[in-house]
Motif scaffolding. Structure first.
Motif, short mmCIF file in Angstrom:
data_model
loop_
_atom_site.label_atom_id
_atom_site.label_comp_id
_atom_site.label_asym_id
_atom_site.label_seq_id
_atom_site.Cartn_x
_atom_site.Cartn_y
_atom_site.Cartn_z
N LEU A 81 -16.81 73.17 83.44
CA LEU A 81 -17.70 73.98 82.62
C LEU A 81 -17.72 73.50 81.17
CD1 LEU A 81 -16.74 77.48 84.05
CD2 LEU A 81 -18.97 76.37 84.29
N VAL A 82 -16.55 73.19 80.64
CA VAL A 82 -16.46 72.74 79.25
C VAL A 82 -17.09 71.36 79.08
CG1 VAL A 82 -14.83 72.02 77.44
CG2 VAL A 82 -14.47 74.16 78.68
N ARG A 83 -16.78 70.48 80.02
CA ARG A 83 -17.31 69.11 79.91
C ARG A 83 -18.82 69.09 80.12
NH1 ARG A 83 -15.56 63.78 81.27
NH2 ARG A 83 -17.05 62.44 80.16
N HIS A 84 -19.30 69.74 81.16
CA HIS A 84 -20.73 69.74 81.45
C HIS A 84 -21.52 70.41 80.33
CE1 HIS A 84 -24.49 69.80 83.66
NE2 HIS A 84 -24.58 71.11 83.44
N GLY A 85 -20.96 71.49 79.78
CA GLY A 85 -21.64 72.21 78.71
C GLY A 85 -21.51 71.55 77.35
N GLN A 86 -20.78 70.40 77.29
CA GLN A 86 -20.57 69.69 76.04
C GLN A 86 -20.05 70.61 74.94
OE1 GLN A 86 -24.18 67.52 75.09
NE2 GLN A 86 -24.13 66.37 76.98
N ALA A 87 -19.11 71.46 75.33
CA ALA A 87 -18.52 72.41 74.39
C ALA A 87 -17.78 71.68 73.28
CB ALA A 87 -17.57 73.35 75.13
N ARG A 88 -17.81 72.27 72.10
CA ARG A 88 -17.10 71.72 70.95
C ARG A 88 -16.08 72.72 70.40
NH1 ARG A 88 -18.31 68.01 73.15
NH2 ARG A 88 -19.86 66.41 72.64
N HIS A 89 -16.42 74.00 70.44
CA HIS A 89 -15.51 75.04 69.97
C HIS A 89 -15.10 75.91 71.16
CE1 HIS A 89 -17.85 74.22 66.16
NE2 HIS A 89 -16.61 73.96 65.81
N THR A 101 -4.60 75.38 78.83
CA THR A 101 -4.99 74.72 77.58
C THR A 101 -5.17 73.23 77.79
OG1 THR A 101 -3.42 76.29 76.57
CG2 THR A 101 -4.47 74.69 75.11
N ILE A 102 -4.33 72.64 78.61
CA ILE A 102 -4.42 71.20 78.88
C ILE A 102 -5.73 70.86 79.56
CG2 ILE A 102 -3.41 69.34 80.27
CD1 ILE A 102 -0.66 70.49 79.59
N PHE A 103 -6.16 71.66 80.52
CA PHE A 103 -7.45 71.42 81.16
C PHE A 103 -8.58 71.49 80.14
CE2 PHE A 103 -5.19 72.48 85.10
CZ PHE A 103 -5.78 71.60 86.01
N LEU A 104 -8.55 72.50 79.29
CA LEU A 104 -9.60 72.67 78.28
C LEU A 104 -9.61 71.51 77.29
CD1 LEU A 104 -9.02 76.47 77.53
CD2 LEU A 104 -10.90 75.49 78.87
N ALA A 105 -8.42 71.14 76.80
CA ALA A 105 -8.33 70.05 75.83
C ALA A 105 -8.71 68.72 76.44
CB ALA A 105 -6.92 70.00 75.25
N ALA A 106 -8.36 68.50 77.70
CA ALA A 106 -8.73 67.25 78.37
C ALA A 106 -10.24 67.12 78.48
CB ALA A 106 -8.09 67.19 79.75
N ASP A 110 -12.24 64.07 76.79
CA ASP A 110 -13.05 63.19 77.62
C ASP A 110 -14.53 63.27 77.24
OD1 ASP A 110 -10.68 62.65 78.85
OD2 ASP A 110 -11.10 63.77 80.69
N GLY A 111 -14.92 64.36 76.58
CA GLY A 111 -16.29 64.48 76.08
C GLY A 111 -16.48 63.87 74.71
N GLY A 112 -15.39 63.47 74.08
CA GLY A 112 -15.49 62.75 72.82
C GLY A 112 -15.14 63.52 71.56
N ARG A 113 -15.09 64.86 71.63
CA ARG A 113 -14.78 65.63 70.42
C ARG A 113 -14.59 67.10 70.79
NH1 ARG A 113 -20.54 66.42 67.22
NH2 ARG A 113 -21.81 66.92 69.05
N ASP A 140 -3.92 66.61 69.41
CA ASP A 140 -4.91 66.51 68.34
C ASP A 140 -6.17 67.32 68.62
OD1 ASP A 140 -3.25 64.81 66.95
OD2 ASP A 140 -4.26 62.98 67.60
N TYR A 141 -6.28 67.86 69.81
CA TYR A 141 -7.47 68.62 70.18
C TYR A 141 -7.24 70.13 70.24
CZ TYR A 141 -9.45 64.11 71.33
OH TYR A 141 -9.92 62.82 71.25
N VAL A 142 -6.04 70.56 69.82
CA VAL A 142 -5.67 71.97 69.98
C VAL A 142 -5.03 72.51 68.72
CG1 VAL A 142 -4.34 73.64 71.34
CG2 VAL A 142 -5.29 71.59 72.46
N THR A 143 -5.44 73.72 68.34
CA THR A 143 -4.75 74.50 67.31
C THR A 143 -4.12 75.70 67.99
OG1 THR A 143 -6.28 73.85 65.55
CG2 THR A 143 -5.02 75.86 65.20
N VAL A 144 -2.78 75.77 67.99
CA VAL A 144 -2.07 76.89 68.58
C VAL A 144 -1.85 77.93 67.49
CG1 VAL A 144 0.02 77.67 69.76
CG2 VAL A 144 -0.92 75.40 70.26
N LEU A 145 -2.41 79.12 67.68
CA LEU A 145 -2.31 80.20 66.72
C LEU A 145 -1.24 81.18 67.20
CD1 LEU A 145 -6.15 80.69 66.32
CD2 LEU A 145 -4.62 79.55 64.70
N GLU A 146 -0.14 81.20 66.52
CA GLU A 146 1.01 82.01 66.94
C GLU A 146 0.92 83.40 66.34
OE1 GLU A 146 5.82 81.78 66.28
OE2 GLU A 146 4.73 79.90 66.71
#
Length: 231
Positions: A81-89, A101-106, A110-113, A140-146
């Motif tokens: 869903l994230v890759r096909h939708g070219q999600a950025r945020h 989180t790893i699936f989402l960040a991957a 893989d989509g470039g940004r 580098d693709y994740v901000t963890v908000l604690e």
């Protein structure tokens, strides 16, 4: 999952658990050996847990070593869903040990940004998630908000493309949706893994501004989630 997830993968405490044997980890979409290795390790940590005997303490701080992860099939669906939708945020509630989180960040890598903004209440889990993401090469693709997601996710930028809401207390999941709702772009997708009753009542209301479909996973122990389209 998850900040204060219901032990046993989302079943309410008063509902008797049903033991379903989980097959070994497998992804149809992730191909990076480094990412696969971390996912497999996290999955194996809980694949053989006897959830009927698990200590169902309601305090999320008592489960700092347990991920309560969604299924690999669901992870692949998130990636798709994230890759096909070219999600950025992308927004996630909650991080837990970082499996979803790893699936989402991957998908973003893989989509470039793009970036995942993910919230976790338990400091020990947040630390483990950061380490797991770094080992997978996705830090580098994740901000963890604690901290409390109802506070930390207020800082995420506008234009959210995709949100995974996978927490424990149904009212907290709904509070999180209401918090990020003004920042969802038209056409954004929201996936609720637990199909919380309060959450469903909200998004399925006639004037909610969402279109909704159940999303079958193909997993025996995590068979279905709810996918909502922000109109």
């Amino acid at each position: 999952m998850v900040e204060g997830e219901r032990p046993g993968g989302g079943a309410k405490a008063e509902t008797p658990s049903v033991m379903v044997e989980r097959p070994p980890f497998h992804s149809r979409l992730i191909t990076d050996p480094g990412v696969l290795g971390v996912l497999d390790e996290l999955y194996e940590r809980e694949r053989h847990i006897n959830w009927e005997a698990y200590a169902h303490d309601p305090d999320p701080f008592q489960h700092s070593g347990t991920g309560f992860s969604l299924s690999p099939e669901q992870g692949d669906q998130l990636y798709l869903l994230v890759r096909h939708g070219q999600a950025r945020h992308v927004v996630e509630f909650a991080t837990s040990l970082g499996f979803s989180t790893i699936f989402l960040a991957a998908a973003l890598r893989d989509g470039g940004r793009g970036r995942v903004y993910t919230a976790e209440l338990v400091p020990e889990k947040a630390a483990q998630a950061r380490e797991n993401l770094a080992r997978a090469g996705l830090g580098d693709y994740v901000t963890v908000l604690e901290g409390d997601a109802r506070e930390t996710l207020a800082a995420v930028p506008d234009g959210i493309d995709f949100a995974l809401i996978d927490g424990w207390e149904p009212i907290v999941s709904l509070d999180v949706l209401r918090l990020i709702e003004p920042k969802l772009r038209s056409g954004a997708l929201v996936y609720n893994e637990n199909r919380d009753r309060e959450f469903l009542d909200y998004v399925q209301a006639p004037d909610s501004g969402y279109g909704n479909v159940p999303l079958l996973s193909g997993s025996a122990y995590k068979p279905q989630g709810e996918l909502s389209l922000r109109r």
